[in-house]
Design a protein around this motif. Structure first.
Motif, mmCIF file in Angstrom:
data_model
loop_
_atom_site.group_PDB
_atom_site.id
_atom_site.type_symbol
_atom_site.label_atom_id
_atom_site.label_comp_id
_atom_site.label_asym_id
_atom_site.label_seq_id
_atom_site.Cartn_x
_atom_site.Cartn_y
_atom_site.Cartn_z
ATOM 1 N N GLU A 70 -7.852 2.056 9.315
ATOM 2 C CA GLU A 70 -9.089 1.579 8.568
ATOM 3 C C GLU A 70 -10.037 0.730 9.641
ATOM 4 O O GLU A 70 -9.294 -0.401 9.961
ATOM 5 C CB GLU A 70 -8.863 1.214 7.257
ATOM 6 C CG GLU A 70 -8.390 2.094 6.385
ATOM 7 C CD GLU A 70 -9.256 2.611 5.308
ATOM 8 O OE1 GLU A 70 -10.455 1.945 5.061
ATOM 9 O OE2 GLU A 70 -8.915 3.325 4.511
ATOM 10 N N ARG A 112 0.776 -1.156 0.007
ATOM 11 C CA ARG A 112 0.053 -0.204 -0.090
ATOM 12 C C ARG A 112 0.816 1.231 0.082
ATOM 13 O O ARG A 112 2.028 1.241 0.802
ATOM 14 C CB ARG A 112 -0.738 0.056 1.106
ATOM 15 C CG ARG A 112 -1.727 -1.113 1.598
ATOM 16 C CD ARG A 112 -2.505 -1.524 0.452
ATOM 17 N NE ARG A 112 -3.545 -2.440 0.994
ATOM 18 C CZ ARG A 112 -3.626 -3.810 0.958
ATOM 19 N NH1 ARG A 112 -2.795 -4.338 0.290
ATOM 20 N NH2 ARG A 112 -4.644 -4.522 1.344
ATOM 21 N N ARG A 144 8.657 4.955 -4.044
ATOM 22 C CA ARG A 144 8.248 5.171 -5.469
ATOM 23 C C ARG A 144 8.454 6.850 -5.576
ATOM 24 O O ARG A 144 7.475 7.440 -4.949
ATOM 25 C CB ARG A 144 6.816 4.838 -5.792
ATOM 26 C CG ARG A 144 6.598 4.765 -7.222
ATOM 27 C CD ARG A 144 5.106 4.188 -7.465
ATOM 28 N NE ARG A 144 4.169 4.945 -6.861
ATOM 29 C CZ ARG A 144 2.953 4.527 -6.976
ATOM 30 N NH1 ARG A 144 2.515 3.187 -7.409
ATOM 31 N NH2 ARG A 144 2.040 5.157 -6.374
ATOM 32 N N ASP A 200 -2.393 14.543 -5.672
ATOM 33 C CA ASP A 200 -2.120 13.444 -5.175
ATOM 34 C C ASP A 200 -2.935 12.844 -4.404
ATOM 35 O O ASP A 200 -3.523 13.108 -3.296
ATOM 36 C CB ASP A 200 -0.876 13.705 -4.066
ATOM 37 C CG ASP A 200 -0.055 12.592 -3.472
ATOM 38 O OD1 ASP A 200 -0.288 11.509 -4.398
ATOM 39 O OD2 ASP A 200 0.368 12.487 -2.466
ATOM 40 N N VAL A 256 -4.341 6.984 8.458
ATOM 41 C CA VAL A 256 -5.379 6.705 9.280
ATOM 42 C C VAL A 256 -5.825 5.060 9.248
ATOM 43 O O VAL A 256 -5.554 4.521 8.257
ATOM 44 C CB VAL A 256 -6.683 7.558 8.739
ATOM 45 C CG1 VAL A 256 -7.979 6.906 9.177
ATOM 46 C CG2 VAL A 256 -6.740 9.014 9.332
HETATM 47 P P1 FAD Z 1 -7.282 -2.246 3.041
HETATM 48 O O1 FAD Z 1 -7.285 -3.758 3.589
HETATM 49 O O2 FAD Z 1 -6.615 -2.272 1.633
HETATM 50 O O3 FAD Z 1 -8.801 -1.958 2.701
HETATM 51 C C1 FAD Z 1 -8.982 -0.628 2.101
HETATM 52 C C2 FAD Z 1 -10.632 -0.326 1.761
HETATM 53 O O4 FAD Z 1 -11.118 -1.294 0.833
HETATM 54 C C3 FAD Z 1 -11.472 -0.592 2.779
HETATM 55 O O5 FAD Z 1 -11.484 0.693 3.420
HETATM 56 C C4 FAD Z 1 -12.567 -0.757 2.097
HETATM 57 O O6 FAD Z 1 -13.356 0.109 1.494
HETATM 58 C C5 FAD Z 1 -12.263 -1.811 0.979
HETATM 59 N N1 FAD Z 1 -12.167 -3.164 1.406
HETATM 60 C C6 FAD Z 1 -11.303 -3.906 1.641
HETATM 61 N N2 FAD Z 1 -11.804 -5.200 2.105
HETATM 62 C C7 FAD Z 1 -12.947 -5.195 1.798
HETATM 63 C C8 FAD Z 1 -14.111 -6.407 1.651
HETATM 64 N N3 FAD Z 1 -14.005 -7.503 2.403
HETATM 65 N N4 FAD Z 1 -15.365 -5.936 1.440
HETATM 66 C C9 FAD Z 1 -15.400 -4.561 1.039
HETATM 67 N N5 FAD Z 1 -14.487 -3.600 0.799
HETATM 68 C C10 FAD Z 1 -13.573 -3.917 1.462
HETATM 69 N N6 FAD Z 1 -3.723 6.669 3.055
HETATM 70 C C11 FAD Z 1 -3.308 7.166 4.459
HETATM 71 O O7 FAD Z 1 -3.776 7.228 5.350
HETATM 72 N N7 FAD Z 1 -2.170 8.483 4.266
HETATM 73 C C12 FAD Z 1 -1.641 8.655 3.099
HETATM 74 O O8 FAD Z 1 -0.920 9.709 3.174
HETATM 75 C C13 FAD Z 1 -1.916 7.923 2.041
HETATM 76 N N8 FAD Z 1 -1.553 8.247 0.693
HETATM 77 C C14 FAD Z 1 -1.816 7.507 -0.479
HETATM 78 C C15 FAD Z 1 -1.060 7.685 -1.580
HETATM 79 C C16 FAD Z 1 -1.496 7.156 -2.612
HETATM 80 C C17 FAD Z 1 -0.816 7.437 -3.913
HETATM 81 C C18 FAD Z 1 -2.334 5.983 -2.519
HETATM 82 C C19 FAD Z 1 -2.628 5.232 -3.698
HETATM 83 C C20 FAD Z 1 -2.987 5.673 -1.496
HETATM 84 C C21 FAD Z 1 -2.578 6.467 -0.158
HETATM 85 N N9 FAD Z 1 -3.186 6.200 0.936
HETATM 86 C C22 FAD Z 1 -2.945 6.913 2.151
HETATM 87 C C23 FAD Z 1 -4.201 5.150 1.030
HETATM 88 C C24 FAD Z 1 -3.517 3.777 1.425
HETATM 89 O O9 FAD Z 1 -2.499 3.460 0.378
HETATM 90 C C25 FAD Z 1 -4.370 2.615 1.891
HETATM 91 O O10 FAD Z 1 -5.265 2.407 0.945
HETATM 92 C C26 FAD Z 1 -5.099 2.628 3.142
HETATM 93 O O11 FAD Z 1 -4.096 3.128 4.247
HETATM 94 C C27 FAD Z 1 -5.952 1.341 3.422
HETATM 95 O O12 FAD Z 1 -5.022 0.368 3.498
HETATM 96 P P2 FAD Z 1 -5.282 -1.019 4.234
HETATM 97 O O13 FAD Z 1 -4.561 -2.110 3.984
HETATM 98 O O14 FAD Z 1 -5.233 -0.585 5.786
HETATM 99 O O15 FAD Z 1 -6.663 -1.278 4.013
#
Ligand code: FAD
Length: 694
Positions: free
Chosen positions: A473, A451, A531, A692, A471
């Protein structure tokens, strides 16, 4: 006045930065890619000395259909695999999947007319190709394109080429699905014939899967008709062989227990570190930024010292997560594999063109924990494919219904945020699904993806220490049987708790394996790579900037302001630096409140911060309202060629700010709304307006 150590470091960095600026990076070229993740290093085929000739490859492996993918996060790659599989099982096509960066395209004019090329193309960021599609995209769009036989564009060199195209995009971005649209245009212009429509999946509307399913049926009809294929009864054929190796102990040296590659297995992580090879980085500091109990926002400092990784302010860092033990247990139990979780398995492609998405030999546990997105939303097509392996006829019928009825599936699965194992669990009340070939799990689930996080520090101020602001999730929905816990952010939360010796380090019982395979991440470490991004401060600090970053959208702007404060302290002239920030409540989630005060001291009048607290007053105030309130200033600064930056929520905020700016410009410059929009577009094209968003 005495200089303290930080001042000296900053001054030295400024000097280095100035040299870099004036030499336009020439000196750096000696050291190669400063980001350590150049395309060349990840170029699989070239590195392994394999042929980059796709026609040879098709002949050699007796294939008549190649499915190319341009993928950044693995989704397009997954759709490519699904098309390849379906083409084979339903229509008897001999298919292979191919990474666009593994092949050259100057012999596409020789592509035989009885074969089929499929292009599955994600659009990335501001209408850009994914990293692995850059070369292909440049080739196919080049003005003076020439093919191996010397044919030029006017000769319609691709007259023999039959192709299919599907794009993955997000309608909240201006250049929606521009990759598939532009490639389709280019191929047609060169004489190629598209079969079926060029499909467009929309992640922004959350309909990617349904868009894909709706597109593929008429596409197959067109393909079958043109190539004279007969549809046959689809029988499941595994792509991978999974051989259990009871003679091998899971602790044996050659068994991968989650290590991403051979260097890591051998315990000597070696650079260059990139998207194929993470650096196991120490987390030097972690803090909680919110003051409320029920929500978490993490600040982390990650050291890249000694790794040869480097970053510049505005770049992204990728965090390689692993799945929570709770979900790994659920997944293995419901497949009847709990007692075999540490059994060693060798996984091989049954066809030479099938790539195993993780290193082998390994164990079921390691596959589920480190390599597959077992927590992700379930795809309706996968449910259809699995139906035949359900443990009894009732469940089979229910799976078939879920697979064929879009609305029913939405209500029962998508809306309830279920992952695959949770769905299985509910359908059979815990009875294990022992008939599913494990190959189907590997084929059907996405490879676990790193991520990305916007780096929230300045490379000038802390070149070896990357900050992130994330943050955590945690989503509970009425009617959903489980709380959805983000995979990576809860992993980071567990690491933070470990670092602080928290007496209750695992409040949600997620049970992450935070010490990594063979305890290689012990201490407090996390695998990462960096990246490069195009989200950049103006090289001249005296240029004014306007930043809009509500919530964690403020992450990169902490880096921007940190940098400008250091430049001001070092005596450089720093232009107006305006930040619009919004959150719920001043006392709860106003992140970095004290730091902003410090930066104000350093920057004096050149720094202005405007804050909106949506839940503190009687009216909901958002950053958009603040921009309207300060419209005169914003317009004036834009007139002075200020850079305008937006970071955070792509779906709503970024879109609104984009529209608002168009209106603001129109009213202040007395031009039409249309012209206002055009000016914003031009600002984007010239990088004066940068986003971004995620
Ligand atoms: P994940 O497990 O990946 O889940 C993310 C979302 O997917 C959930 O909230 C939900 O909506 C959906 N999801 C997952 N599982 C299910 C399911 N079983 N059923 C239905 N829906 C589902 N985040 C920040 O907090 N700070 C940053 O500075 C930041 N910068 C970013 C920069 C870029 C370029 C990008 C692409 C993303 C950025 N993000 C940032 C977002 C970050 O990459 C992640 O997506 C975020 O933290 C969630 O990751 P996670 O693995 O905790 O959640």
């Amino acid at each position: 006045a005495q200089l303290d150590t930080l001042d000296i470091i900053v001054l030295a960095a400024l000097l280095v930065g100035t040299i870099a600026y004036f030499t336009k990076g020439t000196y750096w070229a000696v050291y190669g890619d400063p980001y350590g993740n150049s395309l060349a290093t990840s170029n699989g085929a070239a590195k392994a000395g394999k042929s980059r000739n796709i026609l040879e490859k098709l002949d050699e492996s007796d294939k008549n259909c190649v499915v190319f993918y341009g993928s950044q996060t693995g989704t397009a790659e997954d759709y490519a695999s699904r098309i390849a599989k379906e083409g084979h099982s339903r229509f008897g096509l001999n298919t292979m999947v191919a990474d666009l960066e593994d092949y050259d395209f100057d012999n596409l004019d020789q592509f035989p007319d009885d074969k089929l090329a499929v292009f599955v193309l994600a659009t990335y960021g501001e209408g850009e190709p994914t990293d692995n599609a850059v070369e292909f995209y440049e080739f196919i769009n080049s003005d003076d394109i020439s093919f191996s036989e010397g044919a030029s564009a006017e000769d319609k060199p691709l007259a023999n080429l039959k192709y299919v195209a599907f794009g993955l995009g997000n309608n909240t971005y201006e250049h929606y699905n521009s990759m598939v649209r532009n490639v389709d245009k280019a191929l047609t212009k060169l004489g190629g014939t598209r079969l079926g429509a060029a499909g467009e999946g929309d992640d922004g509307a959350g309909t990617m899967e349904e868009d894909f399913l709706a597109w593929k049926e008429p596409m197959w009809t067109a393909v079958a008709e043109t190539l004279g294929l007969e549809e046959r009864e689809a029988v499941y054929e595994p792509v991978f062989s999974i051989t259990e190796k009871p003679e091998l102990d899971a602790e044996a040296d050659e068994v991968y227990l989650g290590e991403p590659n051979k260097n890591h297995l051998e315990g000597s992580q070696k650079g260059p570190f990139n998207a194929n090879n993470p650096f196991i980085a120490p987390i030097t500091e972690s803090t909680e930024l919110f003051t409320v109990k029920d929500r978490n926002c993490l600040h982390m400092d990650i050291s890249i010292a000694g790794s040869n990784l480097s970053y510049t302010t505005g770049d992204h860092i990728a965090i390689w997560p692993n799945n929570p033990g709770k979900e790994v247990d659920r997944f293995l139990s419901i497949l009847g594999l709990a007692s075999k979780r540490n059994t060693v398995v060798a996984v091989k492609g049954l066809d030479p063109t099938a790539k195993v998405p993780f290193p082998s030999p390994t164990t079921y546990d390691a596959i589920a924990r480190f390599h597959m997105e077992i927590c992700a939303p379930v795809s309706r097509q996968l449910v259809s494919a699995i139906a035949q392996f359900a443990p009894n006829d009732d469940v089979k019928a229910e799976m078939a219904k879920l697979g064929s009825d879009k609305d029913y599936f939405h209500a029962k699965v998508t809306e309830r945020n279920l992952n695959l194992a949770q769905l299985f669990d509910i359908l059979t009340k815990g009875e294990p699904w022992t008939q599913i070939p494990f190959s189907l799990m590997i084929e059907g689930l996405l490879k676990l993806q790193p991520r990305y996080y916007s780096i929230s520090s300045s490379s000038l101020v802390q070149k070896d220490k990357i900050s992130i602001t994330a943050v955590v999730e945690s989503i509970s929905k009425p009617g959903a049987p489980h709380i959805l816990k983000g995979v990576t952010t809860n992993y980071l939360l567990a690491l933070k708790q470990k670092q602080h010796g928290d007496p209750d380090p695992d409040p949600h019982g997620l049970n992450y394996a935070i010490t990594g395979p063979r305890n290689k991440y012990d201490g407090v470490h996390v695998p990462v790579h960096v990246r490069h991004s195009n989200f950049k401060l103006p090289s001249d600090p005296s240029k004014p900037i306007v930043m809009v970053g509500p919530g964690t959208g403020v992450a990169p702007f902490r880096g921007f302001v940190q940098e400008r404060a250091a430049q001001a302290k070092a005596g450089q002239k720093v232009g107006k630096t305006i930040l619009f920030f919004g959150c719920r409540r001043k006392q709860e989630d106003y992140i970095y409140a004290e730091e902003w005060e410090q930066y104000k001291n350093d920057l004096g009048d050149s720094f202005e911060m405007h804050t909106a607290f949506s839940r503190d007053g009687p009216d909901k105030v958002y950053v958009q309202h603040l921009i309207e309130k300060h419209a005169d200033d914003v317009n004036k600064l834009l007139d002075q060629k200020a850079y305008f930056y937006v970071c955070g929520d792509a779906a709503n905020m970024a879109h609104d700010v984009n529209n608002l700016l168009g209106k603001l410009i129109a009213s202040h410059r007395n031009v039409s709304a249309e012209k206002g929009k055009e000016i914003v577009k031009a600002m984007k094209a010239s990088n004066q307006y940068q986003e971004d968003v995620w």
